[in-house]
Scaffold this motif. Structure first.
Motif, PDB file in Angstrom:
ATOM      1  N   LEU A  60     -85.141  69.442  27.843  1.00 19.09           N
ATOM      2  CA  LEU A  60     -84.599  68.574  26.798  1.00 19.09           C
ATOM      3  C   LEU A  60     -83.400  67.810  27.350  1.00 19.09           C
ATOM      4  O   LEU A  60     -82.569  68.369  28.065  1.00 19.09           O
ATOM      5  CB  LEU A  60     -84.157  69.404  25.591  1.00 19.09           C
ATOM      6  CG  LEU A  60     -85.270  70.109  24.827  1.00 19.09           C
ATOM      7  CD1 LEU A  60     -84.678  70.982  23.727  1.00 19.09           C
ATOM      8  CD2 LEU A  60     -86.237  69.103  24.240  1.00 19.09           C
ATOM      9  N   ASP A  61     -83.319  66.539  27.001  1.00 16.20           N
ATOM     10  CA  ASP A  61     -82.209  65.700  27.462  1.00 16.20           C
ATOM     11  C   ASP A  61     -81.040  65.672  26.482  1.00 16.20           C
ATOM     12  O   ASP A  61     -80.006  65.112  26.774  1.00 16.20           O
ATOM     13  CB  ASP A  61     -82.697  64.263  27.691  1.00 16.20           C
ATOM     14  CG  ASP A  61     -83.699  64.169  28.819  1.00 16.20           C
ATOM     15  OD1 ASP A  61     -83.653  65.024  29.725  1.00 16.20           O
ATOM     16  OD2 ASP A  61     -84.525  63.239  28.791  1.00 16.20           O
ATOM     17  N   GLU A  62     -81.216  66.252  25.321  1.00 14.06           N
ATOM     18  CA  GLU A  62     -80.172  66.199  24.298  1.00 14.06           C
ATOM     19  C   GLU A  62     -79.520  67.572  24.141  1.00 14.06           C
ATOM     20  O   GLU A  62     -80.127  68.602  24.401  1.00 14.06           O
ATOM     21  CB  GLU A  62     -80.759  65.731  22.971  1.00 14.06           C
ATOM     22  CG  GLU A  62     -81.867  66.630  22.457  1.00 14.06           C
ATOM     23  CD  GLU A  62     -82.622  66.021  21.292  1.00 14.06           C
ATOM     24  OE1 GLU A  62     -82.486  66.560  20.190  1.00 14.06           O
ATOM     25  OE2 GLU A  62     -83.314  65.017  21.505  1.00 14.06           O
ATOM     26  N   ALA A  63     -78.271  67.542  23.723  1.00 15.91           N
ATOM     27  CA  ALA A  63     -77.540  68.798  23.504  1.00 15.91           C
ATOM     28  C   ALA A  63     -77.899  69.350  22.129  1.00 15.91           C
ATOM     29  O   ALA A  63     -78.193  68.606  21.196  1.00 15.91           O
ATOM     30  CB  ALA A  63     -76.049  68.539  23.592  1.00 15.91           C
ATOM     31  N   PHE A  64     -77.892  70.651  22.024  1.00 19.81           N
ATOM     32  CA  PHE A  64     -78.124  71.269  20.720  1.00 19.81           C
ATOM     33  C   PHE A  64     -76.894  71.077  19.847  1.00 19.81           C
ATOM     34  O   PHE A  64     -75.766  71.162  20.323  1.00 19.81           O
ATOM     35  CB  PHE A  64     -78.409  72.763  20.881  1.00 19.81           C
ATOM     36  CG  PHE A  64     -79.788  73.057  21.369  1.00 19.81           C
ATOM     37  CD1 PHE A  64     -80.870  73.004  20.501  1.00 19.81           C
ATOM     38  CD2 PHE A  64     -80.013  73.374  22.691  1.00 19.81           C
ATOM     39  CE1 PHE A  64     -82.154  73.268  20.945  1.00 19.81           C
ATOM     40  CE2 PHE A  64     -81.287  73.641  23.146  1.00 19.81           C
ATOM     41  CZ  PHE A  64     -82.356  73.581  22.274  1.00 19.81           C
ATOM     42  N   PRO A  65     -77.078  70.836  18.546  1.00 21.36           N
ATOM     43  CA  PRO A  65     -75.916  70.642  17.665  1.00 21.36           C
ATOM     44  C   PRO A  65     -75.174  71.963  17.462  1.00 21.36           C
ATOM     45  O   PRO A  65     -75.742  73.041  17.560  1.00 21.36           O
ATOM     46  CB  PRO A  65     -76.552  70.161  16.353  1.00 21.36           C
ATOM     47  CG  PRO A  65     -77.951  70.668  16.391  1.00 21.36           C
ATOM     48  CD  PRO A  65     -78.348  70.701  17.834  1.00 21.36           C
ATOM     49  N   ASP A  66     -73.892  71.842  17.201  1.00 17.26           N
ATOM     50  CA  ASP A  66     -73.065  73.022  16.925  1.00 17.26           C
ATOM     51  C   ASP A  66     -73.242  73.362  15.447  1.00 17.26           C
ATOM     52  O   ASP A  66     -72.585  72.781  14.580  1.00 17.26           O
ATOM     53  CB  ASP A  66     -71.602  72.733  17.249  1.00 17.26           C
ATOM     54  CG  ASP A  66     -70.705  73.951  17.073  1.00 17.26           C
ATOM     55  OD1 ASP A  66     -71.236  75.032  16.727  1.00 17.26           O
ATOM     56  OD2 ASP A  66     -69.497  73.830  17.296  1.00 17.26           O
ATOM     57  N   VAL A  67     -74.121  74.298  15.151  1.00 16.21           N
ATOM     58  CA  VAL A  67     -74.443  74.616  13.767  1.00 16.21           C
ATOM     59  C   VAL A  67     -73.339  75.437  13.094  1.00 16.21           C
ATOM     60  O   VAL A  67     -73.318  75.562  11.871  1.00 16.21           O
ATOM     61  CB  VAL A  67     -75.790  75.353  13.646  1.00 16.21           C
ATOM     62  CG1 VAL A  67     -76.938  74.450  14.087  1.00 16.21           C
ATOM     63  CG2 VAL A  67     -75.789  76.645  14.438  1.00 16.21           C
ATOM     64  N   ASP A  68     -72.415  76.023  13.877  1.00 16.55           N
ATOM     65  CA  ASP A  68     -71.322  76.816  13.311  1.00 16.55           C
ATOM     66  C   ASP A  68     -70.112  75.960  12.947  1.00 16.55           C
ATOM     67  O   ASP A  68     -69.169  76.450  12.335  1.00 16.55           O
ATOM     68  CB  ASP A  68     -70.872  77.893  14.311  1.00 16.55           C
ATOM     69  CG  ASP A  68     -71.948  78.941  14.536  1.00 16.55           C
ATOM     70  OD1 ASP A  68     -72.848  79.059  13.691  1.00 16.55           O
ATOM     71  OD2 ASP A  68     -71.885  79.641  15.566  1.00 16.55           O
ATOM     72  N   GLN A  69     -70.118  74.715  13.314  1.00 23.43           N
ATOM     73  CA  GLN A  69     -68.966  73.850  13.081  1.00 23.43           C
ATOM     74  C   GLN A  69     -68.675  73.741  11.584  1.00 23.43           C
ATOM     75  O   GLN A  69     -69.558  73.502  10.773  1.00 23.43           O
ATOM     76  CB  GLN A  69     -69.242  72.459  13.651  1.00 23.43           C
ATOM     77  CG  GLN A  69     -68.066  71.523  13.567  1.00 23.43           C
ATOM     78  CD  GLN A  69     -68.383  70.179  14.211  1.00 23.43           C
ATOM     79  OE1 GLN A  69     -69.499  69.938  14.656  1.00 23.43           O
ATOM     80  NE2 GLN A  69     -67.405  69.322  14.261  1.00 23.43           N
ATOM     81  N   GLY A  70     -67.426  73.979  11.217  1.00 26.41           N
ATOM     82  CA  GLY A  70     -66.997  73.881   9.836  1.00 26.41           C
ATOM     83  C   GLY A  70     -67.214  75.136   9.012  1.00 26.41           C
ATOM     84  O   GLY A  70     -66.865  75.182   7.838  1.00 26.41           O
ATOM     85  N   MET A  71     -67.802  76.173   9.597  1.00 27.19           N
ATOM     86  CA  MET A  71     -68.022  77.421   8.865  1.00 27.19           C
ATOM     87  C   MET A  71     -66.792  78.314   8.984  1.00 27.19           C
ATOM     88  O   MET A  71     -66.069  78.270   9.968  1.00 27.19           O
ATOM     89  CB  MET A  71     -69.258  78.148   9.409  1.00 27.19           C
ATOM     90  CG  MET A  71     -70.549  77.412   9.155  1.00 27.19           C
ATOM     91  SD  MET A  71     -71.982  78.334   9.732  1.00 27.19           S
ATOM     92  CE  MET A  71     -72.034  79.625   8.503  1.00 27.19           C
ATOM     93  N   LEU A  72     -66.569  79.124   7.962  1.00 26.94           N
ATOM     94  CA  LEU A  72     -65.466  80.059   7.996  1.00 26.94           C
ATOM     95  C   LEU A  72     -65.787  81.174   8.989  1.00 26.94           C
ATOM     96  O   LEU A  72     -66.953  81.514   9.202  1.00 26.94           O
ATOM     97  CB  LEU A  72     -65.241  80.643   6.604  1.00 26.94           C
ATOM     98  CG  LEU A  72     -64.835  79.652   5.508  1.00 26.94           C
ATOM     99  CD1 LEU A  72     -64.799  80.328   4.167  1.00 26.94           C
ATOM    100  CD2 LEU A  72     -63.485  79.032   5.851  1.00 26.94           C
ATOM    101  N   PRO A  73     -64.749  81.779   9.613  1.00 26.10           N
ATOM    102  CA  PRO A  73     -65.014  82.870  10.551  1.00 26.10           C
ATOM    103  C   PRO A  73     -65.594  84.069   9.813  1.00 26.10           C
ATOM    104  O   PRO A  73     -65.361  84.280   8.625  1.00 26.10           O
ATOM    105  CB  PRO A  73     -63.637  83.174  11.132  1.00 26.10           C
ATOM    106  CG  PRO A  73     -62.644  82.563  10.212  1.00 26.10           C
ATOM    107  CD  PRO A  73     -63.340  81.454   9.490  1.00 26.10           C
TER     108      PRO A  73
END
Length: 79
Positions: A60-73
Motif C-alpha cells: 500500500l502506498d498510503e498511510a493508515f489513519p490514526d484511528v485513536d486521534q481525539g479519543m480519551l486515554p
C-alpha cells in the motif's frame, strides 16, 4: 520431460477433443488453454494458499489513519 505421444482428435458434441494419456495427467481441476501458432498449450490452474496469494499483492502506498486521534486515554485498571 515426457516425450510426445500420438493421439487422435474426436468430436464431443460441437467440440473437438482428445483424450489425455495417463502419463500426461495434471494434478488440477481446471486449466487454461491457448494457441501458439499451430500448437495448443495447456496449463493447469493450481489453487494458491493464503500466503502465496498475499505474496502477490502490492504494498500500500498510503498511510493508515490514526484511528485513536481525539479519543480519551484508557483508564488504568488495577487487577
Amino acid at each position: 520431460m515426457n516425450t510426445g505421444r500420438h493421439v487422435r482428435f474426436f468430436r464431443n458434441g460441437r467440440n473437438q477433443a482428445i483424450r489425455i494419456p495417463r502419463e500426461f495427467e495434471m494434478d488440477a481441476e481446471e486449466a487454461i488453454i491457448r494457441r501458439e501458432d499451430d500448437r495448443l498449450v495447456i496449463e493447469p490452474i493450481r489453487k494458491k494458499g493464503l500466503l502465496a496469494t498475499l505474496s502477490t499483492l502490492r504494498a500500500l502506498d498510503e498511510a493508515f489513519p490514526d484511528v485513536d486521534q481525539g479519543m480519551l486515554p484508557l483508564d488504568d485498571v488495577a487487577l
